[in-house]
Write an enzyme that holds these catalytic residues in place. Structure first.
Site, PDB file in Angstrom:
ATOM      1  N   ASP A   1       2.982  90.383  78.146  1.00 45.93           N
ATOM      2  CA  ASP A   1       3.328  90.419  76.726  1.00 45.93           C
ATOM      3  C   ASP A   1       3.013  91.789  76.138  1.00 45.93           C
ATOM      4  O   ASP A   1       2.750  91.919  74.944  1.00 45.93           O
ATOM      5  CB  ASP A   1       2.553  89.319  75.989  1.00 45.93           C
ATOM      6  CG  ASP A   1       3.121  89.060  74.594  1.00 45.93           C
ATOM      7  OD1 ASP A   1       2.387  88.509  73.748  1.00 45.93           O
ATOM      8  OD2 ASP A   1       4.297  89.430  74.348  1.00 45.93           O
TER       9      ASP A   1
ATOM     10  N   LYS B   1       7.376  96.458  76.662  1.00 42.21           N
ATOM     11  CA  LYS B   1       8.417  95.757  77.446  1.00 42.21           C
ATOM     12  C   LYS B   1       8.894  96.596  78.640  1.00 42.21           C
ATOM     13  O   LYS B   1       9.351  96.048  79.626  1.00 42.21           O
ATOM     14  CB  LYS B   1       9.568  95.356  76.525  1.00 42.21           C
ATOM     15  CG  LYS B   1       9.073  94.614  75.251  1.00 42.21           C
ATOM     16  CD  LYS B   1       8.029  93.520  75.546  1.00 42.21           C
ATOM     17  CE  LYS B   1       7.273  93.081  74.311  1.00 42.21           C
ATOM     18  NZ  LYS B   1       6.096  92.212  74.649  1.00 42.21           N
TER      19      LYS B   1
ATOM     20  N   ASP C   1       6.906  87.141  78.195  1.00 40.14           N
ATOM     21  CA  ASP C   1       7.402  86.937  76.839  1.00 40.14           C
ATOM     22  C   ASP C   1       8.482  87.976  76.528  1.00 40.14           C
ATOM     23  O   ASP C   1       8.555  89.024  77.173  1.00 40.14           O
ATOM     24  CB  ASP C   1       6.250  87.084  75.827  1.00 40.14           C
ATOM     25  CG  ASP C   1       6.660  86.664  74.413  1.00 40.14           C
ATOM     26  OD1 ASP C   1       6.066  87.170  73.452  1.00 40.14           O
ATOM     27  OD2 ASP C   1       7.589  85.843  74.281  1.00 40.14           O
ATOM     28  N   ASN C   2       9.344  87.690  75.555  1.00 37.37           N
ATOM     29  CA  ASN C   2      10.278  88.672  74.988  1.00 37.37           C
ATOM     30  C   ASN C   2      11.346  89.184  75.941  1.00 37.37           C
ATOM     31  O   ASN C   2      11.795  90.332  75.804  1.00 37.37           O
ATOM     32  CB  ASN C   2       9.503  89.886  74.428  1.00 37.37           C
ATOM     33  CG  ASN C   2       8.377  89.499  73.536  1.00 37.37           C
ATOM     34  OD1 ASN C   2       7.216  89.774  73.802  1.00 37.37           O
ATOM     35  ND2 ASN C   2       8.697  88.812  72.442  1.00 37.37           N
TER      36      ASN C   2
ATOM     37  N   GLU D   1       9.259  84.651  67.781  1.00 38.58           N
ATOM     38  CA  GLU D   1       8.219  83.988  66.978  1.00 38.58           C
ATOM     39  C   GLU D   1       8.547  83.986  65.487  1.00 38.58           C
ATOM     40  O   GLU D   1       8.931  84.992  64.925  1.00 38.58           O
ATOM     41  CB  GLU D   1       6.842  84.654  67.205  1.00 38.58           C
ATOM     42  CG  GLU D   1       6.809  86.167  67.145  1.00 38.58           C
ATOM     43  CD  GLU D   1       6.985  86.818  68.509  1.00 38.58           C
ATOM     44  OE1 GLU D   1       7.659  86.239  69.379  1.00 38.58           O
ATOM     45  OE2 GLU D   1       6.480  87.908  68.700  1.00 38.58           O
TER      46      GLU D   1
HETATM   47  C1  LIG Z   1       3.336  95.426  73.157  1.00 34.72           C
HETATM   48  C2  LIG Z   1       2.954  94.477  72.081  1.00 34.72           C
HETATM   49  C3  LIG Z   1       1.683  93.695  72.328  1.00 34.72           C
HETATM   50  C4  LIG Z   1       0.423  94.480  72.554  1.00 34.72           C
HETATM   51  O1  LIG Z   1       0.417  95.071  73.847  1.00 34.72           O
HETATM   52  C5  LIG Z   1      -0.413  96.249  73.784  1.00 34.72           C
HETATM   53  N1  LIG Z   1      -0.054  97.062  74.942  1.00 34.72           N
HETATM   54  C6  LIG Z   1       1.125  97.690  75.144  1.00 34.72           C
HETATM   55  N2  LIG Z   1       1.153  98.290  76.364  1.00 34.72           N
HETATM   56  C7  LIG Z   1      -0.040  98.042  76.925  1.00 34.72           C
HETATM   57  C8  LIG Z   1      -0.608  98.401  78.195  1.00 34.72           C
HETATM   58  N3  LIG Z   1       0.077  99.134  79.072  1.00 34.72           N
HETATM   59  N4  LIG Z   1      -1.860  97.962  78.486  1.00 34.72           N
HETATM   60  C9  LIG Z   1      -2.537  97.209  77.595  1.00 34.72           C
HETATM   61  N5  LIG Z   1      -2.051  96.822  76.389  1.00 34.72           N
HETATM   62  C10 LIG Z   1      -0.815  97.257  76.056  1.00 34.72           C
HETATM   63  C11 LIG Z   1      -0.109  96.827  72.439  1.00 34.72           C
HETATM   64  O2  LIG Z   1      -1.183  97.637  71.995  1.00 34.72           O
HETATM   65  C12 LIG Z   1       0.049  95.574  71.569  1.00 34.72           C
HETATM   66  O3  LIG Z   1      -1.194  95.210  70.987  1.00 34.72           O
HETATM   67  N6  LIG Z   1       4.028  93.483  71.862  1.00 34.72           N
HETATM   68  C13 LIG Z   1       5.175  93.839  71.278  1.00 34.72           C
HETATM   69  O4  LIG Z   1       5.443  95.019  71.029  1.00 34.72           O
HETATM   70  C14 LIG Z   1       6.073  92.751  70.791  1.00 34.72           C
HETATM   71  C15 LIG Z   1       7.075  93.065  69.845  1.00 34.72           C
HETATM   72  C16 LIG Z   1       7.890  92.072  69.303  1.00 34.72           C
HETATM   73  C17 LIG Z   1       8.956  92.432  68.333  1.00 34.72           C
HETATM   74  C18 LIG Z   1      10.161  91.719  68.308  1.00 34.72           C
HETATM   75  C19 LIG Z   1      11.152  92.044  67.381  1.00 34.72           C
HETATM   76  C20 LIG Z   1      10.949  93.070  66.479  1.00 34.72           C
HETATM   77  F1  LIG Z   1      11.887  93.362  65.561  1.00 34.72           F
HETATM   78  C21 LIG Z   1       9.737  93.795  66.495  1.00 34.72           C
HETATM   79  C22 LIG Z   1       8.758  93.470  67.416  1.00 34.72           C
HETATM   80  C23 LIG Z   1       7.717  90.719  69.669  1.00 34.72           C
HETATM   81  C24 LIG Z   1       6.730  90.415  70.600  1.00 34.72           C
HETATM   82  O5  LIG Z   1       6.517  89.107  70.971  1.00 34.72           O
HETATM   83  C25 LIG Z   1       5.917  91.393  71.183  1.00 34.72           C
HETATM   84  O6  LIG Z   1       5.005  91.008  72.128  1.00 34.72           O
HETATM   85 MG   LIG Z   2       5.414  89.003  72.770  1.00 38.23          MG
END
Ligand SMILES: C[C@H](C[C@H]1O[C@@H](n2cnc3c(N)ncnc32)[C@H](O)[C@@H]1O)NC(=O)c1cc(-c2ccc(F)cc2)cc(O)c1O
Ligand SMILES: [Mg+2]
Length: 214
Positions: free
Chosen positions: A141, A144, A169-170, A199
């Site tokens: 999650d 992407k 997810d996604n 969501e």
């Molecule tokens: C990426 C994020 C979730 C988190 O992941 C952490 N992260 C990242 N890369 C790494 C790594 N390599 N290692 C550790 N942590 C890491 C980050 O800091 C965020 O806190 N999730 C999303 O961007 C996300 C976006 C949407 C979304 C959908 C439609 C829209 F119009 C706008 C946004 C829906 C979702 O359901 C998501 O999940």
């Molecule tokens: Mg997600």
């Protein structure tokens, strides 16, 4: 100073959820995100699919990539058997700080190890740092475009065994086209798409469940 959305989400949890009651923490976040401010949690609709996959596997070792505020961390950890472990990776320190407090409010600190850092750096260190042999379930999650490279990295590091489940997810919105192409065409995985919605919206999204064949 202005509060951030994750801080306002945490405030909603501390105001509306009962300490030590994970179900009330999940409900407080869903209510906040549906009626006050949208946030990128897996949410209640896809969350029910996540619950059914977790309950079916009854995993002893879970890896979550991308903690954000800890919503899915709480959803998963509340279903784990005693002594089971969930390791969740989050590289944004502000999000990690909020997630720790959400997980603590739910009373699930014992089951969860939140690691601040990037998945690419930590996946190769899982065995030596946390005594993990293989993961029974991985919930993807995070960014992407990291789903595919991190899946290949988990394969290379021997973190998947015959029967390990990847739940992503996604896969539609925002979308993970290279991951879907790889996992659906690879003879080493059996994949199934669970159609749902982004969501708290009517936009299509879904979860891809893939079983590693070893
Ligand atoms: C990426 C994020 C979730 C988190 O992941 C952490 N992260 C990242 N890369 C790494 C790594 N390599 N290692 C550790 N942590 C890491 C980050 O800091 C965020 O806190 N999730 C999303 O961007 C996300 C976006 C949407 C979304 C959908 C439609 C829209 F119009 C706008 C946004 C829906 C979702 O359901 C998501 O999940
Ligand atoms: Mg997600």
């Amino acid at each position: 100073t202005q509060s951030t959305r994750p801080q306002r989400l945490l405030n909603a949890v501390q105001k509306n959820a009962t300490r030590g009651d994970p179900r009330s923490v999940v409900k407080a976040i869903d209510d906040f995100c549906r009626h006050k401010e949208w946030a990128m949690n897996v949410g209640d609709e896809k969350g029910c699919i996540l619950d059914s996959v977790v309950s079916e596997i009854n995993p002893a070792a879970v890896l979550e990539l991308g903690t954000y505020c800890g919503y899915s961390t709480v959803r998963i950890a509340r279903l784990l058997p005693p002594h089971a472990k969930l390791i969740t990776l989050e590289f944004n320190p502000d999000f990690a700080a909020i997630a720790r407090q959400v997980i603590a409010w739910a009373g699930l600190e014992e089951k969860v190890q939140l690691v601040e850092g990037a998945s690419g750096d930590w996946i190769p260190k899982m065995k030596e740092q946390f005594g993990i042999t293989t993961f029974d379930l991985v919930f993807l999650d995070h960014w992407k475009d990291r789903y595919l490279p991190d899946t290949k990295l988990m394969e290379e590091c021997g973190l998947l065994r015959k029967g390990s489940v990847l739940l992503a997810d996604n896969v539609i919105c925002p979308g993970t086209p290279d991951y879907l192409e790889y996992i659906r065409s690879s003879p080493r995985y059996e994949s199934r798409y669970f159609k749902s919605h982004l969501e708290y919206t009517k936009v299509e999204d879904g979860l891809e469940k893939s079983v590693f064949k070893g």
